[in-house]
Write an enzyme that holds these catalytic residues in place. Sequence first.
Site: not given
Length: 377
Positions: A90, A312, A341, A272, A92, A315, A310, A144
Amino acid sequence: MFNLLRTEGRARRGEFTCAHGGVVQTPVFMNVGTQAAIKGGVSAQDLRDVGCQIELSNTYHLHLRPGDKLVRQLGGLHKFMNWDGPILTDSGGFQVFSLASLRRIKEEGVYFSSHIDGRKIFMGPEESMQIQSNLGSDIAMAFDECVENPAAYEYAKASCERTLRWLARCKTEHDRLNALPDTLNPGQLLFGINQGATFPDLRAWHMDEIAKLDCDGYAIGGLAVGEPTQVMYDIIEMVEPHMPADKPRYLMGVGTPSNIIEAVARGVDFFDCVMPSRNGRHGKLFTWEGTVNILNEKYSADTRPVSESCGCPLCRNYSRAYLRHLFKADEVLALRLAVLHNLYFYNELAAHIRQALDEGRFAEFRSQYSEQLAKRA
């Protein structure tokens, strides 16, 4: 760079390639490591394990600490954090919004007082491009101004016009840096950012103008900063026809699982958000059955995993009762497991969206999950 494979309504299924990491499948959720790390004790190896395709870091924060020139000296951001996949930085520009009390905006750029130690910093389009070039990211975002909502029309209009001038300066400097013989990543791409607050005419005009500069991709910025959710959806719908169809589209800083599904339905490819890690650190977990607040007393003796469906690390190995205990005991492991998770869920969500698009059943998927994922389990 971007190959559009198929569409369903406005929803798009594509593939994206850049200097690092091979082919990225889109729609894609980018995992936010603002300072080259995911908050909650999550490493680059963990990102691979939870299915992350693109990591996102922040130009302003890495410029302050440890310093972009040091990162370059150490081989660039990929080597620094031991991540071999794509990285988006990104610019700034969001800090122009989030650090409003610590900055002054001028035509040449933005004067900041560091939120760390108060020292004076200047960042304009050229400086942002130079910092991102030093970091060696795969995608550099244009500098921007993210305008707060609601905003006065005249201010939003002036900001749009200035952001357009800044993008032209970004592109000139980005092209110059990529052509240098010692540039860390000469294949770095540049994405322009659409602004205009919640004013349809400004959004459309600005998107038409920045599209003329032929960037490698385009983002919709300045949303999810206070406006109602339906207004955000309306702006996306209005801007999308003005965005080049052959370039990736990125909705910045959004959002909930439902937001992502709805934005995909409106033609967005990249996402994001800090929400999965931030909410995880406070005990709010996302599942296919809805959200879970693990701090609730009812989970104190619950031997089930957070989600039966799940896969992960949390889990697969631990109970709701154990995770709740870790939070109540202020154990750092609670943050790590909860964040892992949520990141796993967000990356799995994007994978399921892609699968639904591949199979021509995204409308069915949206109907089943868009509202359900916003509810409590």
